[in-house]
Write an enzyme that holds these catalytic residues in place. Structure first.
Site, short mmCIF file in Angstrom:
data_model
loop_
_atom_site.label_atom_id
_atom_site.label_comp_id
_atom_site.label_asym_id
_atom_site.label_seq_id
_atom_site.Cartn_x
_atom_site.Cartn_y
_atom_site.Cartn_z
N VAL A 197 0.85 -1.32 0.06
CA VAL A 197 -0.02 0.18 0.04
C VAL A 197 0.73 1.27 0.02
O VAL A 197 0.56 2.33 -0.76
CB VAL A 197 -0.89 -0.06 1.20
CG1 VAL A 197 -1.75 1.31 1.34
CG2 VAL A 197 -1.88 -1.32 1.29
N CYS A 198 2.04 1.17 0.78
CA CYS A 198 2.85 2.47 0.91
C CYS A 198 3.23 3.14 -0.48
O CYS A 198 3.23 4.32 -0.30
CB CYS A 198 4.09 2.11 1.59
SG CYS A 198 3.63 1.42 3.30
N PRO A 199 3.73 2.50 -1.45
CA PRO A 199 4.21 3.23 -2.62
C PRO A 199 2.78 4.00 -3.33
O PRO A 199 3.01 4.78 -3.83
CB PRO A 199 4.69 2.17 -3.55
CG PRO A 199 4.23 1.06 -3.02
CD PRO A 199 4.07 1.04 -1.71
N ILE B 96 2.40 7.05 -1.09
CA ILE B 96 3.63 8.19 -1.50
C ILE B 96 3.60 8.93 -2.90
O ILE B 96 3.71 9.95 -2.94
CB ILE B 96 4.79 7.47 -0.73
CG1 ILE B 96 5.01 7.14 0.62
CG2 ILE B 96 6.01 8.49 -1.16
CD1 ILE B 96 6.09 6.03 0.79
#
Length: 200
Positions: free
Chosen positions: A51-53, A56
Site C-alpha cells: 500500500v505504501c508506494p 507516497i
C-alpha cells in the site's frame, strides 16, 4: 485529541533526522525548517511494501498543488535513508517509488514515531499516521489508520485548505466544505445566514 506527545492545538513535536530529498541527496532536516509553511507530515509502515508506494506516489505526484497553498509534504518511516534511496531508485513498475518530489525521513531510532504516537511497538513499524501542522508549528489535525488502508490525497488537501480558510477569515467550515463553498460565522445569530440556505 493526542497521539504520543502530539496534541491538537499544541506545538507539533520537533524532530531532526536524515532524509532522502527530491534530488536523491541525503540531508538532515528538522520541522523548524518549515516554519512559516503548513506541513503535512505522514508516516507509513515500511519501504518495499504494497500500500505504501501507492500513497507516497499519490502525494508526491500532487506536491505542487500543496506548494501552491504554502504547504509542504514530508513522509517518514523507520527505514534507513539508504533503504529510502534504494526504493526511489527502483522503478514504479517494479514496486518502487521512482523520482520523488517530497523528502523521505529516516526514523531509524523510532523516536519520531513514538513522539507522534504512531509506533506499533510489537513490530517496530509505524501506523499510517497523518498530521497537519500549521504555519506557526501548531498541530491542527491527526489521523491514524491501521496498516491495511491507505489515505486520501484529496481529503488531505481539502483539510489544509479548510484550516487555512478558518485561519484567514475566522469562519468555520461545515462538513464536506471545499474552497468557494459557504462557511459559517461562529455566532448564534450570524450562523443563521448559512443554515437558512439549507434544505428543510
Amino acid at each position: 485529541m493526542s497521539a504520543g506527545k502530539a496534541q491538537i492545538g499544541k506545538p507539533a513535536p520537533e524532530f531532526q533526522a536524515k532524509a532522502v530529498m527530491p534530488g536523491g541527496e541525503f540531508k538532515d532536516i528538522k520541522l523548524a525548517d518549515y516554519r512559516g509553511k503548513y506541513v503535512v507530515f505522514f508516516f507509513y509502515p515500511l519501504d518495499f511494501t504494497f500500500v505504501c508506494p501507492t500513497e507516497i506516489i499519490a502525494f508526491s505526484d500532487r506536491a505542487e498543488e500543496f506548494r501552491k497553498i504554502n504547504c509542504e509534504l514530508i513522509a517518514a518511516s523507520v527505514d534507513s535513508h539508504f533503504c529510502h534511496l534504494a526504493w526511489t531508485n527502483t522503478s514504479r513498475k517494479e514496486g518502487g517509488l521512482g523520482s520523488m518530489k517530497i523528502p523521505l525521513v529516516a526514523d531509524t531510532k523510532r523516536t519520531i514515531s513514538q513522539d507522534y504516537g504512531v509506533l506499533k511497538e510489537d513490530e517496530g513499524i509505524s501506523f499510517r499516521g497523518l498530521f497537519i501542522i500549521d504555519d506557526k508549528g501548531i498541530l491542527r489535525q491527526i489521523t491514524i489508520n491501521d496498516l491495511p488502508v491507505g489515505r486520501s490525497v484529496d481529503e488531505t488537501l481539502r483539510l489544509v485548505q479548510a484550516f487555512q480558510h478558518t485561519d484567514k477569515f475566522g469562519e468555520v467550515c461545515p462538513a464536506g466544505w471545499k474552497p468557494g463553498s459557504d462557511t459559517i460565522k461562529p455566532d448564534i445569530s450570524k450562523s443563521k445566514e448559512y443554515f437558512s440556505k439549507q434544505k428543510a
